[in-house]
Design a protein around this motif. Structure first.
Motif, PDB file in Angstrom:
ATOM      1  N   ALA C 204       0.851  -1.202   0.000  1.00  0.00           N
ATOM      2  CA  ALA C 204       0.000   0.000   0.000  1.00  0.00           C
ATOM      3  C   ALA C 204       0.881   1.245   0.000  1.00  0.00           C
ATOM      4  CB  ALA C 204      -0.922  -0.010   1.220  1.00  0.00           C
ATOM      5  N   TYR C 205       1.924   1.216   0.806  1.00  0.00           N
ATOM      6  CA  TYR C 205       2.855   2.348   0.865  1.00  0.00           C
ATOM      7  C   TYR C 205       3.528   2.555  -0.488  1.00  0.00           C
ATOM      8  CZ  TYR C 205       6.862   5.173   2.233  1.00  0.00           C
ATOM      9  OH  TYR C 205       7.805   6.157   2.310  1.00  0.00           O
ATOM     10  N   SER C 206       3.934   1.448  -1.098  1.00  0.00           N
ATOM     11  CA  SER C 206       4.595   1.500  -2.404  1.00  0.00           C
ATOM     12  C   SER C 206       3.692   2.146  -3.445  1.00  0.00           C
ATOM     13  CB  SER C 206       4.972   0.082  -2.834  1.00  0.00           C
ATOM     14  OG  SER C 206       5.423   0.056  -4.159  1.00  0.00           O
ATOM     15  N   VAL C 207       2.443   1.700  -3.486  1.00  0.00           N
ATOM     16  CA  VAL C 207       1.489   2.242  -4.448  1.00  0.00           C
ATOM     17  C   VAL C 207       1.234   3.722  -4.167  1.00  0.00           C
ATOM     18  CG1 VAL C 207      -0.962   2.179  -5.048  1.00  0.00           C
ATOM     19  CG2 VAL C 207       0.378   0.076  -5.056  1.00  0.00           C
ATOM     20  N   PHE C 211       2.110   6.570  -7.048  1.00  0.00           N
ATOM     21  CA  PHE C 211       1.085   7.390  -7.690  1.00  0.00           C
ATOM     22  C   PHE C 211       0.773   8.669  -6.910  1.00  0.00           C
ATOM     23  CE2 PHE C 211       0.072   2.940  -8.983  1.00  0.00           C
ATOM     24  CZ  PHE C 211       0.451   3.081 -10.309  1.00  0.00           C
ATOM     25  N   ASN C 212       1.651   9.007  -5.991  1.00  0.00           N
ATOM     26  CA  ASN C 212       1.474  10.224  -5.195  1.00  0.00           C
ATOM     27  C   ASN C 212       0.127  10.260  -4.487  1.00  0.00           C
ATOM     28  OD1 ASN C 212       2.202  12.630  -4.073  1.00  0.00           O
ATOM     29  ND2 ASN C 212       1.596  13.867  -5.834  1.00  0.00           N
ATOM     30  N   LEU C 213      -0.213   9.143  -3.850  1.00  0.00           N
ATOM     31  CA  LEU C 213      -1.444   9.045  -3.080  1.00  0.00           C
ATOM     32  C   LEU C 213      -1.093   9.084  -1.592  1.00  0.00           C
ATOM     33  CD1 LEU C 213      -2.974   6.190  -5.260  1.00  0.00           C
ATOM     34  CD2 LEU C 213      -3.518   8.633  -5.371  1.00  0.00           C
ATOM     35  N   ILE C 214      -2.095   8.955  -0.728  1.00  0.00           N
ATOM     36  CA  ILE C 214      -1.864   9.070   0.714  1.00  0.00           C
ATOM     37  C   ILE C 214      -1.628   7.694   1.326  1.00  0.00           C
ATOM     38  CG2 ILE C 214      -2.840   9.873   2.894  1.00  0.00           C
ATOM     39  CD1 ILE C 214      -4.509  11.885   1.292  1.00  0.00           C
TER      40      ILE C 214
END
Lengths: 373, 373, 373, 373
Positions: C204-207, C211-214
Motif C-alpha cells: 500500500a505504501y509503495s502504491v 502514484f502520489n497518493l496518501i
C-alpha cells in the motif's frame, strides 16, 4: 580531425523532382523542398518517422542473400551500386544466414572505407543461437546478441537495433530497459520493433514514458499489394501519435509480384528453396491464384506507365503516407538497378493511378473514420 | 437509518454449481466456492476485469428498449425481474432514445427504493445533443454530458461512465484528464471505454500512467458467434497486461441468432424498424445467409442440450475467458427469463461442446502464438 | 467563535509520572516530557505512529458490546467514564452489530455535545451488507460504505477509516486511490489497515508513493500474551521504515487472560455466546489448557505487583515499543475502571518484570537480528 | 568471429514429456510444447520469475564444495556433466571458500571455452573481507565486492548479482541505487535478493518504483520438506504482484533427507565438519529425530515410485508453483547424475502423490485465504 570529404553521388537517373536544381536522385542535399518533391507527397531522403535520422527512401536488405544465396563479390557489387546511387540504409539481422550476413556486410564496409557517418546500418535481435539464453528479448540476449552482431559487423555501433519480433515471455519493461541500455552504452543510436502489433508498440511507448526510458522510433513491417492493413491503417496512427516510422520489406511479396510464379514455381526460384515450402504453398493456393491474376493486370498497367512490374510495386509502396523507407531484397545488379528505377516513376503515382490500382486490388483497407456521425 | 433489508432473491432456476447448498442462482452469498461454480471456470458474480467492482455475469441493457420500444411499465417489470434474480448491473447511455432511456431507468430506481449500494449503474457519453459542443469526448462534453445523465437518472453518481466511442479529434490526455476529473468529483466510481481499439485503450493507459491519472477498467464490445476477434484475442491480452475487463453486448447478434430472420425479415422485428436498414441488409447479404445456415445447426445443438438457441448463445459468450459480464437486450419478461436461464447450462459448456461449436462456426480466431520457433 | 472550554478531566488515579505536576492521568497537557513519562518508555497520550494525530494510549472499542451485548445506557455510561478519564479514542466498524454499534456511538456523541475536535473516532470498512457490491474494498464499497458509516454516526467525517481486512480481489491501486479520495473529500482525516500482513502494508505504501497518493498511518492488530509476533517483530520495522503505528485489540484475548475460563466456560461468558463456538473450542483445546496454566502464574505475578491480571496484561501491551494505543473491550463500568487502572502500573513494567513475564510465557519472538556476523 | 558451435547435449535420461520428439532432457529446442512438459505443470527450462531470463530448472551450486571440499578436477568434472546435460545455471558467492569458489568456477569456464551467452552465472555479495567496509550492502561494498567477484571469475559481468542477505544498516534506497548502478555499468544483467523477507523485497520494489530504479527479479531461498512457508506462501504472492521468481537451495536439507544421518552423524559427513556444529545439533535435536522418522517414510515412497529419496525430494521442490530453479549441492559425479535424474520422475508428481507427501509431512502451510466470509 581529418577533412570531411563530400559525398560524390553518381547520378544514373535524373531527378523526378521539379525543384529545378541539379542533384543526385536520392541524396538531395540542396533540394529546397527538404528532400521531398512533388508537393511533399513523395520524397527521396527523409526522416525516419518523427526521428531526426535521415534515411534514403530505398534501403538494401540482406535477408536470404548475403552470406547465403549470393557470393561475397556479388554482395560487394550490390552494396557499391546502392551506395553510389544514394542508398544510405543497409539492413541485416543476427539470424540471417546464422550470422554470416552480418560478417559479409561488415567485411564490405571495412573494405570500402566509406565514412561511418555517411550510411545507416540496422540489425535485428531475437534468434542468436541454439542455447535457451541465446533467443528472445531477455536483457541478457538483447545485450549479448547485439555485442555478437557488432563483433561480426566489425562496428562499434549500429544505427538502429530492432527487436526482430515481440517476446511475450519477456516483460516489456525489461525489453525497453535493455534497449535503452545498449543506446546509453553507445552500441546503437536508436531502437525499433519488427513485426510487433500496434498495441505492443504502444505498450513499449507507454513503458518508456512511465520509466523515462527511450521509446522506439520505427517498426519494420511486411508491405506489398497483398498485405496492406498494418502499414496503411495502424502505423499511420502510431506515426501521428508517437512518431514511430515504417520501414517496410518484401515490396515484391517474395517475388510473387514480378510474375516469376505466374506459370508455377520454377526450380531456381526462392519458392523452390529449402525452408520456403510455405511460399510454394502460398503460390499454389486458391488465394495465390487469385493474386496472380491481379498481378497480370498490374503488369499491363506497368507497361502503360513505361516501367516494370517491380518498379510499379515499389513506387506504390513509397506512395503510402507512413512509409519512411522500403527495403529491397535483390540478388543481381540488374535487379537492383531495376528496383532503384522505381524512383523515376514516383511522379506517376497520381491519385488517378492509385485509385486504379486500388480498384484492381479490391483490398483497400478502411482507414479509421474520423466522422462524428 | 432505515432498516437494512436482506436481499430476498427469488430463485427461479436451481444453481448449476455443485456446492450442494441452496442458493439463488446469481447472488450466492453462502456458496462456499467463492461464488464461482464448476471448478472456477464459470461464475455468476465476479470482478469486472481486475477491478474490485463485483458485477453479475448477466446485465440488463436499455438500448432500443427503454424509453422507446417498450412501455415504462414493461421496463419496470423487466428491472424487477432482473434485480430479484440477482442481476446487479444496468447499462444505459445518454444517446439511447435521446435521453429517455436514462429518464425511465432513473424513475424506476427511485420508485423501487433499492439500496444504491446494491446495484451498478453504467452510462455512456459521446452523443449528447445537436450542438457541436454536445458531442465527442472534449472535456466540456464529458463533464456536461455526465451531468446531464446524472440529472436524468436522478442519481448523484454512476458506477461506470463509458466513452461511447473514441474521438480522434480529442487528445487522449484531455479525455483521460476529464474522466479522472469526474471520478475525483464523485460523479462516477470508474470509467471505461466502448468500441475502442486495443491500441487506443493502451494509449489511454499510457497517458494515465504518464500523468498519474486514473486508467480505464473496462471495454464494452460487441460479442457473439459472428464477431469474435476482439473479445477472444485482443481483450484477453489487455486484461493480462493492464487489467481491463470486457462487458459485452449483442450476444444474440440483434436477434439474428434466435432464428427470427431465418425466413426473411418479419414486419414487426427490429430489422424492419426505421434506422435499422443496415440490419436488414446484413440479414439479406450472402454472408448473412451463410450465418443463418450455421444458426440452424446451432438450434439443433441447443435442442440436444435441452435449452433454447438464445440460452446457448449467451452461455457461449460467458464461457470466454475475458468476459466479465454479458449485457442482455430484451423487450418482454419471457425473453428475459429465457435469457437468464442461460446460467442453467453453463455447466454444459464443456471443452467438447465448445470444440463442436467452433467447428460448426469455422471462425475461431488464432490466439497470439507464444512459440519461440 | 465560541470560547474554547478547558477539558476538565476527572482524575481517579494519581499520575504515575515523576514530572511533579498535577495532571489528569491520561491527558497531560502540561507534562514537560511531551506527555511521556519515565524516561520515555511509557506514555499516556502520544502520536499515532509517526503521524501528527495524538491519541490516548487506551481507547474504547465497541466490538460485541455497543448495539448488541450492552444497553445504550450502559454504552453512554462507559463513553462518559472513558472520556472523562482522558480516553480520546473510540473505535467502531460498519459491521459491528450490523451498523447498530455506529448508531449507538453516534447518538451518544450527539447527546453529550463534546467538541468534535476533542476526540478521535475510527471506523472500519469491509462488510457492509448482503449484496455482492456491499463487501470488500472496491472503490464503490469504500466510498459507499464510509458514507453509510458517517450517516449512522451522524458525523461529517471520521478521524481514521480502516480497511477491516485486505481484499485480495481488489487491486491495491484501487484501494489506495479510494482511501485518498475519501480523505480528499473530507470524509476522513487518515486511513489505516486492519489485520493486513506487513507485506500488504508495504505494498500500500509503495502504491501510494508510486502514484502520489496518501499512505496509511496505522495498522490495527490483535495483540496479547499469546499473539506477539506481528506487533513485536513486524510492526516495529514498518514503524521505523514508513511510520505506520500500531493500534491493538483483544489485550485480554477475549477474556481468556482474566481467568474467566480457568474452570471451564461459564454460561454467561462471551465464549458461550452464539457465534463464538470458536472461542469455546480454543479454550478447551490442548493449547488452550497450556495457556490457562500460564495465566494462573500471571495472576500470582499480578498479585505481587498489586494489580489485577487484566491490568497487568494491558500494561504489558503498552510497554511494547510499537504500540500507540490499546483498544479496550468492556461491558461494565467496573471493568472499564479496572482496565484504565493499568496505567498506574506502567511504572512497574521494568526490564526485570518484562524478562520475568517473557520467561513465563516462553514465546518471545526473535527480533530481526542486526548483526553483521 | 569463432565458429558458432552447436550445443551437443548428452542425453542420459529420456525426456519425461509426451511430445514424442527425441531431445535432451533439459534443453529441449525442438519440443513443440513450449519447452514445458506434462501439461505445462512442470518444465525443464523456463523464465526466472516474470523476467525474460531463461534458466534450467536445476542449477549447480558451489557452496561448501568448490574451492574447498572437492578438488578442482572434480569441480570441472561436475560442471562438464551439468552443462552437457542442459544445466545452464551456476551459482556462487564472494564468501564461498573466501573467494576460492569463484576462482575455481572462473578457471573452469575459461578452460572449457563455452560461449558466454549459453550459460548463466550468479554470485552473491555481502561478506567480502575482514575490513568493516568490506561487508554489508553499502554502495561501496556492492560495487567493490562485485568488482572483486568479476576479477576472480575472470568475467566482464555476471548474469545476476544477489544481495546475500539484507543489511538493516544500509538504507534501501542506497542498496537499490547501487544495484541499478552495477547493472547500468554492465557488470550484471539483473539483481536479486537472498534470504530477504517478503516485506523487504516489497520495500526494494517500492523504492525502485519511487526513484525509477531497477527492481529485483529473484529471491534465493532455502526450500525443502522441512522449510516450506516462505516459498509456498509468501513468494507466490510476490511473484504474482511484482514478478519476483524463486531460486531455491538445500533441496536435501544439507543431506538430512538422503538418510545420511538416520543412524547418527558419520565422521566424514558435512555435519561432522568444522563450522557445521549447528547441523549436528539439528540432527540430534528432538525435532531432528521427528524429521528423520518422516524421512524413513519418504524413502519407502521413493522406493514405490522407483526413484531415490534425493530424486523425490528434488522433484517435490520443482512441483511448487513459484519455483523457477532448484540449486543442487553435490560433491561427486554420482550424486550429480542421481540428482539430475529427479527430472525423470516429475511426471509422477501427481496431485495424489503430492497429497500423500503433505499428509506424511503434516506441515503444509495455509495459503492466503481468499474468502470474503
Amino acid at each position: 580531425m581529418e577533412e570531411e570529404r563530400t559525398h560524390e553521388a553518381h547520378t544514373i537517373f535524373s531527378c523526378a523532382c521539379s525543384c529545378g536544381q541539379k542533384c543526385s536522385f536520392l541524396l538531395l542535399p540542396a533540394c529546397p523542398s527538404k528532400f521531398s518533391c512533388l508537393d511533399n507527397q513523395m520524397w527521396h531522403v527523409g526522416n525516419l518517422g518523427k526521428s531526426g535520422l535521415r534515411v534514403s527512401c530505398l534501403g538494401l536488405g540482406t535477408w536470404v542473400t548475403f552470406g547465403s544465396q549470393i557470393s561475397d563479390e556479388m554482395a560487394e557489387n550490390l552494396m557499391a551500386i546502392a551506395y553510389e546511387n544514394g542508398v544510405n540504409l543497409f539492413d541485416t539481422a543476427e539470424v540471417y544466414a546464422s550470422g554470416r550476413a552480418e560478417i559479409t556486410l561488415g567485411n564490405i564496409i571495412k573494405k570500402k572505407g566509406w565514412r561511418r557517418s555517411s550510411f545507416v546500418i540496422t540489425t535485428k535481435i531475437y534468434w542468436g543461437g541454439q542455447a535457451e539464453t541465446e533467443r528472445g528479448l531477455s536483457r541478457k540476449h538483447i545485450i549479448e546478441g547485439l555485442r555478437g552482431s557488432l563483433s561480426r559487423l566489425q562496428l562499434d555501433y549500429v544505427d538502429i537495433v530492432f527487436a526482430n519480433r515481440n517476446d511475450v515471455n519477456s516483460p516489456m519493461e525489461e525489453i525497453v530497459r535493455a534497449m535503452t541500455f545498449v543506446i546509453n552504452q553507445g552500441m546503437a543510436m536508436y531502437w525499433g520493433t519488427s513485426r510487433w502489433s500496434a498495441m505492443e508498440i504502444m505498450e513499449a511507448y507507454s513503458v518508456a514514458r512511465q520509466f523515462n526510458l527511450i521509446p522506439p522510433v520505427c517498426e519494420q513491417a511486411e508491405y506489398h499489394y497483398f498485405q496492406r492493413d498494418k502499414v496503411e491503417v495502424q502505423l499511420p496512427e502510431l506515426y501521428h501519435k508517437i512518431g514511430v516510422g515504417a520501414m517496410t520489406w518484401s515490396p515484391l511479396a517474395c517475388g510473387l509480384i514480378t510474375g516469376k510464379y505466374s506459370d508455377g514455381v520454377p526450380e531456381c526460384s526462392r519458392a523452390a528453396m529449402k525452408g520456403y515450402q510455405w511460399l510454394k504453398e502460398r503460390v499454389n493456393s486458391e488465394e495465390g491464384r487469385r493474386q496472380l491474376a491481379k498481378i497480370k493486370e498490374l503488369h499491363l498497367l506497368a507497361d502503360r506507365l513505361g516501367c516494370t512490374a517491380a518498379q510499379l510495386a515499389i513506387a506504390w509502396c513509397l506512395r503510402s503516407e507512413g512509409v519512411s523507407s522500403v527495403l529491397l531484397g535483390v540478388s543481381t545488379a540488374d535487379q537492383l538497378l531495376e528496383n532503384l528505377g522505381a524512383l523515376r516513376i514516383l511522379s506517376q503515382m497520381t491519385p488517378q493511378t492509385i485509385t486504379e490500382i486500388d480498384a484492381l486490388l479490391g483490398n483497400k483497407p478502411h482507414s479509421k473514420k474520423e466522422l462524428r456521425a
